[in-house]
Every structure is written in C-alpha cells, then in structure tokens.
Design an enzyme around this catalytic site. Structure first.
Site, short mmCIF file in Angstrom:
data_model
loop_
_atom_site.label_atom_id
_atom_site.label_comp_id
_atom_site.label_asym_id
_atom_site.label_seq_id
_atom_site.Cartn_x
_atom_site.Cartn_y
_atom_site.Cartn_z
N ARG A 4 36.85 49.31 46.86
CA ARG A 4 38.25 49.79 47.01
C ARG A 4 38.23 51.23 47.49
NH1 ARG A 4 38.75 45.81 43.18
NH2 ARG A 4 40.09 44.15 43.99
N ASP A 33 34.57 43.56 48.58
CA ASP A 33 35.89 43.11 48.15
C ASP A 33 36.77 42.97 49.38
OD1 ASP A 33 38.23 42.60 46.43
OD2 ASP A 33 36.91 43.34 44.85
N HIS A 58 38.26 37.45 46.93
CA HIS A 58 37.96 38.87 47.18
C HIS A 58 37.02 39.04 48.38
CE1 HIS A 58 40.12 40.61 43.82
NE2 HIS A 58 39.66 39.64 43.06
N GLU A 97 39.39 35.44 40.45
CA GLU A 97 40.65 35.53 41.19
C GLU A 97 40.56 34.92 42.59
OE1 GLU A 97 42.65 39.42 39.19
OE2 GLU A 97 41.12 39.86 40.69
N TRP A 124 35.94 39.02 31.18
CA TRP A 124 36.84 40.13 31.53
C TRP A 124 38.29 39.87 31.17
CZ3 TRP A 124 40.90 40.49 35.18
CH2 TRP A 124 41.08 39.38 36.02
N ASP A 181 39.91 51.84 34.54
CA ASP A 181 41.00 52.19 35.45
C ASP A 181 42.31 52.27 34.67
OD1 ASP A 181 40.59 49.39 35.16
OD2 ASP A 181 41.79 48.95 36.94
N THR A 234 38.51 50.89 41.42
CA THR A 234 38.85 52.20 42.00
C THR A 234 40.05 52.20 42.95
OG1 THR A 234 37.24 51.85 43.75
CG2 THR A 234 36.46 53.02 41.78
C1 ACM Z 1 38.34 41.35 37.70
O1 ACM Z 1 38.84 42.29 37.09
N1 ACM Z 1 39.01 40.75 38.66
C2 ACM Z 1 37.02 40.87 37.38
#
Ligand code: ACM
Length: 541
Positions: A148, A177, A248, A315, A381, A408, A457
């Site tokens: 990022r 990503d 991603h 995701e 996570w 973050d 980030t």
């Molecule tokens: C994540 O925070 N998408 C692993």
C-alpha cells in the site's frame, strides 16, 4: 539501568550485592564457537554507540564479556550473568546468545541505542546480577505491508533492527497487493515495470475525497531481497514472504491482464489500484494463472529460505467467478460445488506445490473456507475463531486478530489521531492481549505457534507514520509474545508503563517517531483527512 527496566521483562532477574561490571575501553570480548554473529553485532552496535573497541580477548580474562552456546539451555533461552570481574552471556543456541546480548544492551542505558557516541570515553557500570530468560512463543512477529505504501530498503533494514531490539523473530513481509507489487520477478518484468507503481493515491480512508496526485511506487530487486533476508538472519529473524492470491491481485492483473477474469471484464483496461478496500478484480483460477504463480513462487523460494511461505488467501470476492462462464466450467470440471470450494482448490494447489518443495503454506483464515489445505497453517485475523477452528483441526496457527493487534487501528479515541482507522486499541489493550484463547485444550494450544502484530499501511505514507502506529504498541506485543503473563485482567500494566519510561528513552535514541503518551505532536496529526472512525464497525467498512 537496572534489571527492573527491561522490555520485554525477563522470566527471572535477580540483582546481586557488590560492585557492578565496568564497561570501558579496556573491556575485551570473547566469543565461543557459534557466537561470532553476536560478537560482530556487539562490536558494531555497542562499539559504535559507546565508542569502545571491545577488542578480542582471551577466554575468562578478567574484565571481559564472554559469549557461549550452552546445550543445556533451550534453543532461544539465555542466561546473562553480570559480576564485577566479567559478563557472561550463555544461550541455548546462537539465537539465545543474541537475545541475551539484546538484554545486555538495555542494561547499558539509552545511549547504547545510538549509532555513534555522543561524547567520548563512554564508561558504563552495569549492576551485578543474573537474568534467566526464555520466550513463551517461537513465532513472535510483525507483518509489514509494503504494497500500500512502499518502504524503501533502508527502512526495512531499520525495522529489522527494531524488531530485534524487542526480541521479535518473524518479519512477515506483505509484498503484493492491489495497489502495488514490490518484489522483482525476473521472468515477469512487467510486475515491476507496470505493477510496482500507481499514478496517484487516495489520501485517507476510501470515503475521503482527497487524492495525492503524484505517482507512488518502488520495489526491491532480488539482490535487495537477498540483503534483507541475510540481514534479518544475522538478527535471528526469519523473513516470511507473502504473495497474496487469489484476491488482492489487481496490480499483477494490471501488468498481465491474462491473469484476470477476461470473460467478465476488460482486464487490459485495469490499472494498479489507487484506492483502498477490497476490489472485485481477482485472479482467474485458470491454468495460465497457476503456471504464472508457480513461476513467481519458484523465484520466491530461491530468495526466501523460510519454511513458511504466505499465500494470502484473504478477501477474495467471488462475484467475477460467479459471472464467468470459464470459471463456472472449471468448477464443473473439477466436480466442485461452489466458488468457496474453488478458492480452497486454488490454495490446496499451492499447498501441494510448496510441500513438494519442502516448504509449508500459511494463509489468512479465509483459507479455512471450503476446507483447509493439508499441512497448511493459518494467520487468524478476523478474530480468534479461525485460529480456534484450525487448532482444533490440528493445524498450526499464528494469532493476530484485528480486534487486538492491527496496529493501523487508532490507539486513542480522541479526535487528534492521524487518519483514525477501525477499533480504538490502546497500549494497555495490546498489553492485555492473550494469544491463546481459553477454548483450546492444552494439546490444541500447542498449535498456537505464537503471535504477530499486523501493520497495514493505507494511511501510513512514510516511515514516520509507520513508527507512530507501531510504537509504543509493538513493545507491548513483544512482551506478550515473549513472556508468560497472567490472565489479561491481572496483568500489571502499571509496571509495564513504568518500564516504558526507560523504553521511550531507548526509542528516542533509536530515532523512532512513536506516539507520545500525551498524544500526537502537532506534526503527527492529519486534520481533515477522513479515516474510519466508527467504533465497532465491521472490518473494512
Ligand atoms: C487482512 O487483514 N485482510 C488479512
């Protein structure tokens, strides 16, 4: 400095009466077999910071610092003995000796954390006593997202020093990503020519109207990576690379449009993403994609010796897969019942591929959906749930729930936090984080390899912003990862805070732009830049 000011606090420390050890220009250094790395590290760090030669000396010479591997101790354990006539650091392995040396540096005062001496003739007296110490977990980590916002190589090397100073031993390197691809892959030059930069960047959360209208990019050459891995190794840190698939991946698709779902959208028109969130533009689960990423992973394996290779897996929206005739055909041909099973099939492919090469796959907890690949480990996570399910099924787990250790996320509820994101998680909250949930039996709990903090980030545009989010909270995470602590409610946060007073001085000497206890300094604020200040909002809203 005293034994009561160490972070992470050691398992046992005992002060002795009598005179301390005087470290000065006459102090010599003796390094037993296997401790040469720590010898070099001590000579360059302490030698520089205190302007002392730390010349090689004879074993057992009075006034010397001696380093020794002692097979009686557990691998990462150490015993540091300080007496008037000498200092001895014994470790169960080279790593144990190194962690003992890190403790020794903390006993020398904050100036020992500088790169060079601020005044000549730096004599120090270290109090006499013994520290006996060993980590609770073998996986004590931090994930850094360099996709990022790119962190130039020097910044990464600096972060490795910061991890080592906190006895953390895993650097999870989030290299790819939607917004950027950061590692040179020789056979696919467009991954760096095209995918390593974007033309502009959303300034703030994605709901923000603001843009930074300048190109952002950067990547590590393969030699940069070799240097990073070797430097990490010298600090007893393992670098676990992450190549995120099948979600991603928009930056890769922007460079090689054939990787995307070409029968659903015009992937040739896609650019490297300039905003934040979860894009629908995911990899096509085709043979072309599999062969392409096998090629990527072949080069990744040459660069990174770590057992674990992270393949992301988080995701991955399934809309394009639902809309793609080619993907639906693939599901049919493989005898799968839905897109979740297809994702699982995709991950299993790389699990087998990595296992055949003597490595192990690790992925975000979505890899549990549709069945977990054999031998795979999980970065839990979205909460504890994925990790609990994985451990109960006999899979290894790294606990890093976003509700606790996503750095973050803002660290105070006040309006002054720079680009506030997500949950409020204070230093105390992190200190009270428990990586092993009570639901697990002792046997299942053994699958919890450890814990790590994750540093995404999107709103950290340069290393000072990363420092602000990471520190001081990483110091709390380090203690949680290193020490057996009481149950969260019973932890002595007041004592941790007291020790932090000494630790802030170390962070100052290291040049860390941490969040001061009283809140952000004027230049650390970002007034008017929209974050995601909704306490309790679902992730990624
Ligand atoms: C994540 O925070 N998408 C692993």
């Amino acid at each position: 400095m005293t034994f009561e000011q160490l972070i992470p606090a050691p398992a046992r420390a005992e002060g002795h009466s009598g005179g301390g050890f005087v470290l000065d220009g006459a102090t010599t250094l003796w390094a037993g077999a296997g401790t040469e790395g720590t010898e070099r590290w001590l000579r360059s760090t302490l030698g520089g910071a205190l302007q002392l030669p730390l010349a090689p000396g004879a074993e057992g010479a009075p006034g010397s610092v001696s380093l020794r591997v002692d097979g009686e101790l557990a691998a990462e354990a150490y015993r540091l003995t300080v007496a008037a006539d000498g200092v001895e650091i014994r470790g169960g392995s080279a790593a144990g000796v190194f962690w003992g040396a890190q403790t020794f540096r903390q006993l020398l005062g904050a100036d020992a954390f500088r790169r060079a001496a601020v005044r000549p003739g730096q004599e120090r007296t270290v109090p006499p006593g013994v520290v006996e110490d060993a980590p609770r977990f073998g996986w004590r980590g931090m994930m850094l997202d360099v996709a990022r916002h790119f962190m130039p190589k020097e910044g990464v090397l600096r972060y490795l020093d910061l991890l080592a100073a906190h006895k953390l031993n895993v650097f999870h390197f989030h290299l790819t990503d939607d917004q950027g691809w950061r590692v040179e892959i020789k056979r696919y030059p467009k991954l760096t020519e095209v995918a390593s930069w974007r033309s502009r960047t959303k300034w703030g959360h994605r709901a923000s109207e603001l843009w930074d209208e300048k190109p952002h990019g950067g990547f590590y050459t393969q030699d940069d990576i070799r240097e990073i891995v070797a430097y990490a190794g010298s600090l007893h840190i393992t670098v676990v690379p992450e190549i995120d698939v099948p979600g991603h991946s928009q930056a890769a698709i922007a460079a090689y449009p054939e990787l995307g779902n070409t029968d659903v959208i015009d992937t040739a028109a896609l650019g490297v993403w300039d905003s934040w969130g979860v894009t629908p533009n995911v990899l096509a689960p085709s043979d072309t994609t599999l062969r392409f990423y096998e090629g990527v992973f072949e080069e990744v394996l040459e660069l990174f010796p770590s057992t674990f290779i992270h393949v992301g897996g988080d995701e991955c929206p399934k809309e394009q897969w639902k809309d793609s005739a080619a993907v639906q055909e693939r599901i049919e041909e493989l005898g799968l019942s839905n897109e979740d099973e297809l994702q699982s099939w995709f991950i299993r492919h790389f699990d087998k591929w990595l296992s055949a090469r003597g490595r192990r796959l690790i992925g975000w907890d979505e890899i549990l959906e549709g069945g977990l690949a054999e031998g795979a480990a999980v970065s839990s996570w979205r909460g504890y749930g994925g990790g609990i399910a994985a451990a109960q099924a006999g899979h290894d787990v790294v606990m890093c729930p976003e509700q606790h250790v996503y750095l973050d996320h803002r660290q105070h509820g006040g309006a002054d936090e720079p680009v506030p994101i997500g949950f409020v998680r204070t230093l105390e909250d992190v200190y009270r984080f428990e990586p092993v949930p009570g639901e697990l039996t002792e046997e299942e709990a053994r699958h919890v390899l450890g814990t790590q903090a994750n540093v995404w980030t999107e709103v950290m545009e340069y290393h000072g912003r990363v420092d602000y989010q990471v520190f001081p909270r990483l110091a709390a995470l380090a203690e949680v990862a290193w020490r057996e602590l009481p149950a969260p409610a019973e932890r002595d946060f007041a004592d941790f805070e007291r020790r932090m007073t000494a630790h802030y001085a170390r962070l100052d000497a290291l040049g860390v732009d941490y969040r001061p206890p009283g809140g952000p300094l004027p230049w650390q604020k970002r007034p008017g830049v929209l974050g995601r200040p909704i306490e309790g909002a679902p992730p990624n809203v």
